[in-house]
Design an enzyme around this catalytic site. Structure first.
Site, mmCIF file in Angstrom:
data_model
loop_
_atom_site.group_PDB
_atom_site.id
_atom_site.type_symbol
_atom_site.label_atom_id
_atom_site.label_comp_id
_atom_site.label_asym_id
_atom_site.label_seq_id
_atom_site.Cartn_x
_atom_site.Cartn_y
_atom_site.Cartn_z
ATOM 1 N N GLU A 1 4.596 2.142 10.541
ATOM 2 C CA GLU A 1 4.475 1.429 9.686
ATOM 3 C C GLU A 1 5.560 0.537 8.829
ATOM 4 O OE1 GLU A 1 1.792 0.157 10.808
ATOM 5 O OE2 GLU A 1 0.791 2.373 9.784
ATOM 6 N N HIS A 2 6.029 -1.241 8.774
ATOM 7 C CA HIS A 2 6.620 -1.440 9.000
ATOM 8 C C HIS A 2 8.071 -0.914 9.028
ATOM 9 C CE1 HIS A 2 4.826 -4.470 5.322
ATOM 10 N NE2 HIS A 2 4.353 -3.589 5.791
ATOM 11 N N GLY A 50 -9.588 -9.632 9.116
ATOM 12 C CA GLY A 50 -8.977 -9.135 7.906
ATOM 13 C C GLY A 50 -9.100 -7.481 7.388
ATOM 14 N N LEU A 58 -6.706 -4.721 11.761
ATOM 15 C CA LEU A 58 -6.638 -4.241 13.530
ATOM 16 C C LEU A 58 -6.268 -5.453 13.955
ATOM 17 C CD1 LEU A 58 -9.992 -2.718 13.030
ATOM 18 C CD2 LEU A 58 -8.028 -1.382 12.924
ATOM 19 N N SER A 59 -6.067 -6.844 13.676
ATOM 20 C CA SER A 59 -4.938 -7.364 14.670
ATOM 21 C C SER A 59 -5.629 -8.028 15.042
ATOM 22 C CB SER A 59 -3.586 -6.629 14.961
ATOM 23 O OG SER A 59 -2.906 -6.098 14.647
ATOM 24 N N ASP A 75 2.161 -6.178 17.081
ATOM 25 C CA ASP A 75 1.032 -6.176 17.660
ATOM 26 C C ASP A 75 0.714 -6.713 18.599
ATOM 27 O OD1 ASP A 75 0.496 -5.088 14.470
ATOM 28 O OD2 ASP A 75 0.176 -7.369 14.126
ATOM 29 N N TYR A 91 3.002 -8.527 1.911
ATOM 30 C CA TYR A 91 2.996 -8.193 2.907
ATOM 31 C C TYR A 91 5.060 -8.804 3.359
ATOM 32 C CZ TYR A 91 4.470 -7.489 8.175
ATOM 33 O OH TYR A 91 5.444 -7.306 9.505
HETATM 34 C C1 GLA Z 1 1.659 -6.143 10.126
HETATM 35 C C2 GLA Z 1 2.534 -6.978 11.142
HETATM 36 C C3 GLA Z 1 3.923 -5.920 12.554
HETATM 37 C C4 GLA Z 1 3.901 -5.245 11.196
HETATM 38 C C5 GLA Z 1 2.683 -3.947 10.600
HETATM 39 C C6 GLA Z 1 3.099 -3.096 9.932
HETATM 40 O O1 GLA Z 1 0.344 -5.778 11.486
HETATM 41 O O2 GLA Z 1 1.705 -7.638 11.436
HETATM 42 O O3 GLA Z 1 4.428 -6.627 12.606
HETATM 43 O O4 GLA Z 1 5.257 -5.110 10.802
HETATM 44 O O5 GLA Z 1 2.340 -4.830 9.988
HETATM 45 O O6 GLA Z 1 3.666 -2.319 10.475
#
Ligand code: GLA
Length: 384
Positions: A33-34, A121, A124-125, A171, A220
């Protein structure tokens, strides 16, 4: 569940034209993550929830985009595309159109219907699913065929340059390139990847805290800035460190004192998360589910304590899952500050697990969570 015949008939009724239909899935990230914008590693899987996009040409030079989710359409002129976002859902599909125009494509008029069942929101992209579905639909109309990794990059640019959200590549990449029953270990530096099979005995149980998440939000962006600040400090001493991907915990021991306390913690999360993600892919490939679960737990607490991107509800969802039947590993997934946890669960126990987790969360937090039992689905594709 999304249904191609429903999208087809709503497109026909609205536009009196037969659409070509594409689907692009949402995703869940198992670990990493990140790390994507630090040119590190991520290991997401595409899920059964998706956005469908139906497209047909028009002869009046207009672009009409209809969203069934929002029950609304927006009309644009193909010859005079907007060059900036308008804080509206149509920014996501129009961002993709604008990026394709910038690539030198002459954009014709078209009607586009969108309908998705990726919860909005929830981390889950849903945005990436809209972008990738739109990209496949519009490029098919243009007669252009881009490989999946290129589609992902174009869609990420739509979000960075048009929508104005500073996301990484994860994502869009998994939505475009996911593989049925597999997680995908992606090296965000060169976009090389390795598929790791998810055993059929393992279910992906996604538990929505019901706390809203958004990449377009300030947290973010501020986390990303702190990651970059830490990297700049290390790069003063070791110029070959271009991203935190290149840094080590030893760099933090040596130069961490020159960083703000927050930058140091964020960097510690990213550097250790990269190691965990590569180790987790190895564990999955050799079927060491105990080790995978251990790494997911470590990742959650690093995300919560060092990256400070969790929330009370997500921490509770992870804690409450720990002694439930069938749990392999649990952590908050996605951009943070709400959204969903991913729980890897023995499939034979998934129903029991889901029921008990839902009841525990409702009594502890006072909110009834939405819990989805999924499997890893294929990436974006034409449906007909
Ligand atoms: C969101 C962003 C991704 C990634 C994640 C964290 O989903 O769109 O690019 O940075 O957060 O891992």
């Amino acid at each position: 569940m999304h249904d191609v015949s429903v999208l087809r008939s709503l497109h026909r009724d609205r536009f009196q034209a037969e659409p070509v239909v594409f689907a692009a899935p949402g995703r869940v990230n198992l670990i990493g993550e990140h790390t994507d914008y630090a040119e590190g590693f991520v290991m997401p899987a595409a899920i059964d929830f998706a956005t469908l996009a139906g497209i047909s040409p028009r002869t009046d030079g207009k672009i009409v985009i209809y969203s069934e989710n929002f029950g609304e359409d927006r009309i644009f002129t193909a010859g005079a595309l907007p060059d900036k976002a308008s804080q509206h859902w149509s920014d996501y599909p129009m961002g993709v159109v604008a990026i394709l125009a910038g690539e030198g494509h002459a954009i014709p008029g078209f009607s586009l219907s969108l309908w998705g069942d990726v919860p909005l929101g929830s981390g889950l992209s849903s945005s990436a699913a809209v972008e990738v579905a739109t990209a496949l639909a519009v490029t098919s109309l243009l007669g252009a065929a881009y490989p999946g990794p290129v589609v992902a990059r174009l869609c990420q640019r739509a979000e960075n340059e048009f929508v104005g959200a500073n996301c990484g590549i994860m994502d869009q990449f998994i939505s475009a390139n996911g593989a049925e029953d597999h997680a995908l270990l992606l090296d965000c530096r060169d976009l090389s990847y390795k598929l790791a099979p998810i055993p059929s005995s393992v279910a992906l149980v996604i538990a929505n805290t019901m706390v809203k998440h958004s990449v377009a939000g300030g947290e973010y962006t501020s986390r990303r800035a702190q990651v970059e600040e830490a990297c700049a400090v290390i790069a003063r001493h070791r110029p070959e460190v271009r991203f935190l991907r290149d840094a080590t915990v030893n760099d933090l021991a040596q130069w961490g004192a020159e960083m703000s306390p927050n930058a140091l913690k964020r960097a510690r999360h990213v550097i250790t998360e990269n190691l965990r993600t590569v180790a987790a892919a190895d564990a999955l490939i050799r079927h060491d589910l105990v080790e995978l679960g251990r790494l997911m737990a470590e990742a959650h607490w690093s995300y919560s304590r060092d990256f400070e991107a969790s929330c009370v509800e997500a921490d509770a969802m992870v804690v409450l899952a720990q002694d439930l039947p069938g749990l392999i590993g649990a952590r908050l997934t996605g951009g943070g500050f709400g959204g969903c946890t991913i729980n890897l669960v023995e499939r034979s126990q998934a129903a029991e697990f889901t029921e008990q987790l839902g009841a525990r969360y409702a009594s502890e937090i006072g909110i009834v969570p939405q819990i989805l039992v999924c499997h890893a689905s294929g990436g974006a594709r034409r449906l007909g």
